[in-house]
Design an enzyme around this catalytic site. Structure first.
Site, PDB file in Angstrom:
ATOM      1  N   HIS A  72     -15.940  34.982  -1.255  1.00  0.00           N
ATOM      2  CA  HIS A  72     -17.081  35.008  -2.185  1.00  0.00           C
ATOM      3  C   HIS A  72     -17.655  36.416  -2.259  1.00  0.00           C
ATOM      4  O   HIS A  72     -18.022  36.997  -1.250  1.00  0.00           O
ATOM      5  CB  HIS A  72     -18.163  34.020  -1.734  1.00  0.00           C
ATOM      6  CG  HIS A  72     -17.874  32.615  -2.163  1.00  0.00           C
ATOM      7  ND1 HIS A  72     -18.849  31.682  -2.378  1.00  0.00           N
ATOM      8  CD2 HIS A  72     -16.690  32.006  -2.451  1.00  0.00           C
ATOM      9  CE1 HIS A  72     -18.285  30.544  -2.776  1.00  0.00           C
ATOM     10  NE2 HIS A  72     -16.974  30.714  -2.804  1.00  0.00           N
ATOM     11  N   TYR A 201     -29.078  29.426  -3.026  1.00  0.00           N
ATOM     12  CA  TYR A 201     -30.230  29.234  -2.143  1.00  0.00           C
ATOM     13  C   TYR A 201     -31.436  29.081  -3.066  1.00  0.00           C
ATOM     14  O   TYR A 201     -31.818  30.047  -3.735  1.00  0.00           O
ATOM     15  CB  TYR A 201     -30.436  30.443  -1.227  1.00  0.00           C
ATOM     16  CG  TYR A 201     -29.362  30.597  -0.166  1.00  0.00           C
ATOM     17  CD1 TYR A 201     -28.140  31.195  -0.454  1.00  0.00           C
ATOM     18  CD2 TYR A 201     -29.583  30.147   1.132  1.00  0.00           C
ATOM     19  CE1 TYR A 201     -27.170  31.346   0.526  1.00  0.00           C
ATOM     20  CE2 TYR A 201     -28.609  30.297   2.122  1.00  0.00           C
ATOM     21  CZ  TYR A 201     -27.401  30.896   1.810  1.00  0.00           C
ATOM     22  OH  TYR A 201     -26.440  31.036   2.783  1.00  0.00           O
ATOM     23  N   PRO A 293     -30.389  27.915  10.132  1.00  0.00           N
ATOM     24  CA  PRO A 293     -29.139  28.172   9.406  1.00  0.00           C
ATOM     25  C   PRO A 293     -29.290  28.935   8.079  1.00  0.00           C
ATOM     26  O   PRO A 293     -28.285  29.285   7.461  1.00  0.00           O
ATOM     27  CB  PRO A 293     -28.573  26.766   9.145  1.00  0.00           C
ATOM     28  CG  PRO A 293     -29.722  25.836   9.304  1.00  0.00           C
ATOM     29  CD  PRO A 293     -30.694  26.477  10.218  1.00  0.00           C
ATOM     30  N   LYS A 297     -25.987  32.625  10.039  1.00  0.00           N
ATOM     31  CA  LYS A 297     -25.682  33.600  11.095  1.00  0.00           C
ATOM     32  C   LYS A 297     -25.228  33.009  12.436  1.00  0.00           C
ATOM     33  O   LYS A 297     -24.699  33.740  13.277  1.00  0.00           O
ATOM     34  CB  LYS A 297     -26.925  34.476  11.357  1.00  0.00           C
ATOM     35  CG  LYS A 297     -27.201  35.472  10.241  1.00  0.00           C
ATOM     36  CD  LYS A 297     -26.222  36.633  10.277  1.00  0.00           C
ATOM     37  CE  LYS A 297     -26.213  37.454   9.016  1.00  0.00           C
ATOM     38  NZ  LYS A 297     -25.161  37.096   8.051  1.00  0.00           N
ATOM     39  N   TYR A 385     -26.347  39.744   4.809  1.00  0.00           N
ATOM     40  CA  TYR A 385     -25.610  38.507   4.546  1.00  0.00           C
ATOM     41  C   TYR A 385     -24.111  38.672   4.848  1.00  0.00           C
ATOM     42  O   TYR A 385     -23.507  37.798   5.476  1.00  0.00           O
ATOM     43  CB  TYR A 385     -25.838  38.050   3.097  1.00  0.00           C
ATOM     44  CG  TYR A 385     -25.435  36.619   2.854  1.00  0.00           C
ATOM     45  CD1 TYR A 385     -26.260  35.569   3.266  1.00  0.00           C
ATOM     46  CD2 TYR A 385     -24.225  36.300   2.237  1.00  0.00           C
ATOM     47  CE1 TYR A 385     -25.886  34.248   3.065  1.00  0.00           C
ATOM     48  CE2 TYR A 385     -23.853  34.985   2.030  1.00  0.00           C
ATOM     49  CZ  TYR A 385     -24.684  33.964   2.439  1.00  0.00           C
ATOM     50  OH  TYR A 385     -24.314  32.659   2.250  1.00  0.00           O
TER      51      TYR A 385
HETATM   52  P1  RFL Z   1     -21.141  25.140  20.260  1.00  0.00           P
HETATM   53  O1  RFL Z   1     -20.455  25.029  18.937  1.00  0.00           O
HETATM   54  O2  RFL Z   1     -22.378  24.341  20.471  1.00  0.00           O
HETATM   55  O3  RFL Z   1     -20.070  24.804  21.387  1.00  0.00           O
HETATM   56  C1  RFL Z   1     -20.415  24.632  22.739  1.00  0.00           C
HETATM   57  C2  RFL Z   1     -19.376  23.744  23.397  1.00  0.00           C
HETATM   58  O4  RFL Z   1     -19.694  23.606  24.789  1.00  0.00           O
HETATM   59  C3  RFL Z   1     -19.536  22.247  25.168  1.00  0.00           C
HETATM   60  N1  RFL Z   1     -20.372  21.984  26.346  1.00  0.00           N
HETATM   61  C4  RFL Z   1     -19.883  21.897  27.603  1.00  0.00           C
HETATM   62  N2  RFL Z   1     -18.638  22.003  28.071  1.00  0.00           N
HETATM   63  C5  RFL Z   1     -18.465  21.864  29.401  1.00  0.00           C
HETATM   64  N3  RFL Z   1     -19.472  21.607  30.263  1.00  0.00           N
HETATM   65  C6  RFL Z   1     -20.746  21.482  29.826  1.00  0.00           C
HETATM   66  N4  RFL Z   1     -21.729  21.226  30.684  1.00  0.00           N
HETATM   67  C7  RFL Z   1     -20.990  21.635  28.436  1.00  0.00           C
HETATM   68  N5  RFL Z   1     -22.101  21.591  27.671  1.00  0.00           N
HETATM   69  C8  RFL Z   1     -21.705  21.802  26.419  1.00  0.00           C
HETATM   70  C9  RFL Z   1     -19.965  21.469  23.929  1.00  0.00           C
HETATM   71  O5  RFL Z   1     -19.437  20.148  23.933  1.00  0.00           O
HETATM   72  C10 RFL Z   1     -19.372  22.327  22.818  1.00  0.00           C
HETATM   73  O6  RFL Z   1     -18.055  21.955  22.473  1.00  0.00           O
HETATM   74  O7  RFL Z   1     -21.538  26.670  20.572  1.00  0.00           O
HETATM   75  P2  RFL Z   1     -20.775  28.025  20.189  1.00  0.00           P
HETATM   76  O8  RFL Z   1     -19.311  27.952  20.516  1.00  0.00           O
HETATM   77  O9  RFL Z   1     -21.592  29.121  20.758  1.00  0.00           O
HETATM   78  O10 RFL Z   1     -20.854  28.094  18.576  1.00  0.00           O
HETATM   79  C11 RFL Z   1     -22.056  28.246  17.892  1.00  0.00           C
HETATM   80  C12 RFL Z   1     -21.985  27.569  16.510  1.00  0.00           C
HETATM   81  O11 RFL Z   1     -21.521  26.255  16.677  1.00  0.00           O
HETATM   82  C13 RFL Z   1     -23.349  27.574  15.790  1.00  0.00           C
HETATM   83  O12 RFL Z   1     -24.034  28.786  15.982  1.00  0.00           O
HETATM   84  C14 RFL Z   1     -23.207  27.325  14.263  1.00  0.00           C
HETATM   85  O13 RFL Z   1     -22.673  26.077  13.991  1.00  0.00           O
HETATM   86  C15 RFL Z   1     -24.567  27.469  13.560  1.00  0.00           C
HETATM   87  N6  RFL Z   1     -24.518  27.180  12.113  1.00  0.00           N
HETATM   88  C16 RFL Z   1     -24.054  28.125  11.200  1.00  0.00           C
HETATM   89  N7  RFL Z   1     -23.590  29.308  11.638  1.00  0.00           N
HETATM   90  C17 RFL Z   1     -23.081  30.226  10.754  1.00  0.00           C
HETATM   91  O14 RFL Z   1     -22.680  31.312  11.191  1.00  0.00           O
HETATM   92  N8  RFL Z   1     -22.998  29.970   9.398  1.00  0.00           N
HETATM   93  C18 RFL Z   1     -23.436  28.792   8.878  1.00  0.00           C
HETATM   94  O15 RFL Z   1     -23.271  28.601   7.680  1.00  0.00           O
HETATM   95  C19 RFL Z   1     -24.019  27.828   9.785  1.00  0.00           C
HETATM   96  N9  RFL Z   1     -24.460  26.642   9.331  1.00  0.00           N
HETATM   97  C20 RFL Z   1     -24.969  25.930  11.631  1.00  0.00           C
HETATM   98  C21 RFL Z   1     -24.926  25.710  10.213  1.00  0.00           C
HETATM   99  C22 RFL Z   1     -25.429  24.938  12.495  1.00  0.00           C
HETATM  100  C23 RFL Z   1     -25.867  23.724  11.999  1.00  0.00           C
HETATM  101  N10 RFL Z   1     -26.303  22.757  12.950  1.00  0.00           N
HETATM  102  C24 RFL Z   1     -26.058  21.376  12.875  1.00  0.00           C
HETATM  103  C25 RFL Z   1     -26.921  23.191  14.190  1.00  0.00           C
HETATM  104  C26 RFL Z   1     -25.353  24.505   9.693  1.00  0.00           C
HETATM  105  C27 RFL Z   1     -25.857  23.517  10.566  1.00  0.00           C
HETATM  106  C28 RFL Z   1     -26.349  22.249   9.930  1.00  0.00           C
HETATM  107  C1  PHB Z   2     -22.902  25.498   5.131  1.00  0.00           C
HETATM  108  O1  PHB Z   2     -22.045  25.497   4.227  1.00  0.00           O
HETATM  109  O2  PHB Z   2     -22.936  24.620   6.005  1.00  0.00           O
HETATM  110  C2  PHB Z   2     -23.916  26.576   5.140  1.00  0.00           C
HETATM  111  C3  PHB Z   2     -23.783  27.657   4.288  1.00  0.00           C
HETATM  112  C4  PHB Z   2     -24.753  28.661   4.279  1.00  0.00           C
HETATM  113  C5  PHB Z   2     -25.843  28.562   5.127  1.00  0.00           C
HETATM  114  C6  PHB Z   2     -25.967  27.486   5.998  1.00  0.00           C
HETATM  115  C7  PHB Z   2     -25.002  26.473   6.008  1.00  0.00           C
HETATM  116  O3  PHB Z   2     -26.804  29.512   5.084  1.00  0.00           O
END
Ligand code: RFL
Ligand code: PHB
Length: 394
Positions: A72, A201, A293, A297, A385
């Site tokens: 994009h 957005y 989110p 980031k 971004y």
């Molecule tokens: P994770 O993905 O939480 O993975 C951690 C892993 O550790 C395991 N764990 C354990 N394992 C062993 N022993 C224990 N005691 C443990 N405790 C936990 C867990 O089961 C899991 O598998 O962390 P990690 O790897 O640091 O990754 C971070 C990302 O997942 C997170 O920052 C993003 O998903 C945030 N996020 C977004 N980030 C972006 O860069 N761009 C986006 O567009 C974006 N959209 C989002 C998001 C997060 C969202 N939610 C639901 C929080 C949208 C949403 C809705």
């Molecule tokens: C997503 O597609 O889940 C998404 C995209 C952009 C954001 C947050 C979440 O800023």
């Protein structure tokens, strides 16, 4: 059991760090509490910065991302019915973002780990960290009722916000910074074509909307909702109706609705812990910081931490650079705070705050007019971004 780097958590941080270290000839063992199916069932991030894309290529796990991910070159903002394009590539000397879901990144990393033959143990419990202040730390855990001990040189705490690694550091050593936002995001995933080629957005007086996507046939939409809402109160029909109501008619009329594949509410939090290391334990990704989110980031900051830790560990193992070990936290935090700032700024700019004073509302409006009404403002948004550059580790 013995290894060089024990990695706790098989989310994107743990798996990417494991892959980069494995490729560099450094032995790792990954310990994950859940099953692979559970990890892949979590629908999360969708947008990859250019630095994250490069790191995935460097890790050798980009074949499917490069074939199926969507590049994009712009995003759109929408305020009071007015659409404002942000030409990311034009404003950042050609940089772009990649639409490729976290689920797919994780799947590619899991497959790479499986074919490399490096050890990954799912379904572990009672994970405990020991002797982090010595040069022979260890992790103990249970697997199928059996007690196990993993001896190592370093521990990477990649276990997310609710993991055990951060908790293993004495409270007296840590400083925590936190801000909890007074609303959540209700997300819906559906096999319908996205309403617009670029992400939108949108601010609306009923609340923020994000029109995102996973592919040309899969959409991801988010609505700002009160924290008191629960997902059962949101039928698919109610979701689509509310979404249409918050979009201008030219978009609402084009919106294709359908059965939801997933629907959930995520609370919004800003959080950072300092420092991100304690002896031979390094915290990586969500274990050390959370962003709302809005700036896309979270996953990208996790990749940025991995970038620094991987390079520092390579310098240690390949060139004996012990001095760099102490600099991980400051390299990582420098970029983390910039990501926190951007996510906080975007969240303020775009959401509706019921409790804002009339003065603060005017400030929010002035921010929108300034940032989206000048090339300087748009450039600031665009460069953050697509992702700020990584510092060189030397
Ligand atoms: P994770 O993905 O939480 O993975 C951690 C892993 O550790 C395991 N764990 C354990 N394992 C062993 N022993 C224990 N005691 C443990 N405790 C936990 C867990 O089961 C899991 O598998 O962390 P990690 O790897 O640091 O990754 C971070 C990302 O997942 C997170 O920052 C993003 O998903 C945030 N996020 C977004 N980030 C972006 O860069 N761009 C986006 O567009 C974006 N959209 C989002 C998001 C997060 C969202 N939610 C639901 C929080 C949208 C949403 C809705
Ligand atoms: C997503 O597609 O889940 C998404 C995209 C952009 C954001 C947050 C979440 O800023």
């Amino acid at each position: 059991m013995k290894t060089q780097v024990a990695i706790i958590g098989a989310g994107p941080s743990g798996l990417l760090l494991g892959q980069l270290l494995h490729n560099a000839g450094i032995a790792t063992v990954v310990l994950e509490r859940q099953t692979p199916e559970y990890v892949l069932g979590r629908i999360r991030a969708g947008i990859l910065e250019s630095g994250t894309v490069s790191l995935l290529r460097e890790a050798g796990v980009s074949r499917r991302m490069d074939a199926e991910g969507l590049v994009h070159h712009g995003v759109e903002f929408l305020f009071d019915g007015v659409r404002i394009p942000v030409p990311l590539s034009e404003l950042t000397e050609g940089k772009s973002v990649m639409v490729y879901g976290q689920t797919e990144v994780t799947r590619d990393l899991m497959e790479a780990r499986a074919s490399s033959g490096a050890t990954i143990i799912y379904g572990v419990s009672n994970v405990q960290l020991h002797d982090m202040k010595t040069d022979k730390p260890a992790v103990t855990f249970e697997k199928d009722g059996e007690a196990c001990r993993l001896e190592c040189d370093f521990i990477a705490g990649c276990d997310g916000f609710h993991g055990v690694s951060r908790q293993a550091i004495p409270k007296s050593v840590l400083r925590e910074y936190e801000s909890v936002w007074p609303f959540g995001w209700l997300g819906l995933l559906a096999d319908t074509p996205p309403v617009n080629p670029e992400l939108i957005y949108a601010h609306h007086e009923r609340g923020f909307v994000l029109c995102s996507q996973r592919s040309l046939t899969r959409s991801r939409y988010y609505l700002q909702v009160p924290l008191t809402d629960n997902v059962e109160a949101w039928s698919d029909e109610r979701f689509w109706q509310e979404l249409k109501c918050r979009l201008p008619s030219e978009l609402a009329n084009k919106l294709v609705t359908g059965h939801s594949l997933e629907k959930s509410i995520a609370p919004l939090r800003s959080y950072v812990v300092e420092p991100m290391q304690y002896g031979r334990l390094f915290l990586v990704g969500d274990a050390a910081h959370i962003v709302p989110p809005t700036g896309a980031k979270g996953l990208n900051l996790a990749a940025s931490d991995v970038n620094y830790l991987w390079r520092i560990l390579c310098q240690f193992y390949h060139h004996g650079r012990e001095d760099l070990l102490a600099s991980y936290s400051s390299f990582a935090l420098n970029r983390v705070w910039k990501g926190e700032r951007f996510s906080w700024f975007m969240t303020h700019l775009l959401h509706d705050f019921h409790d804002k004073s009339p003065f603060d509302r005017k400030m929010q409006e002035a921010d929108r007019r300034y940032y989206l009404g000048s090339r300087a403002g748009l450039t600031t948004i665009a460069e953050n971004y697509v992702g700020l550059p990584y510092e060189t580790v030397r």
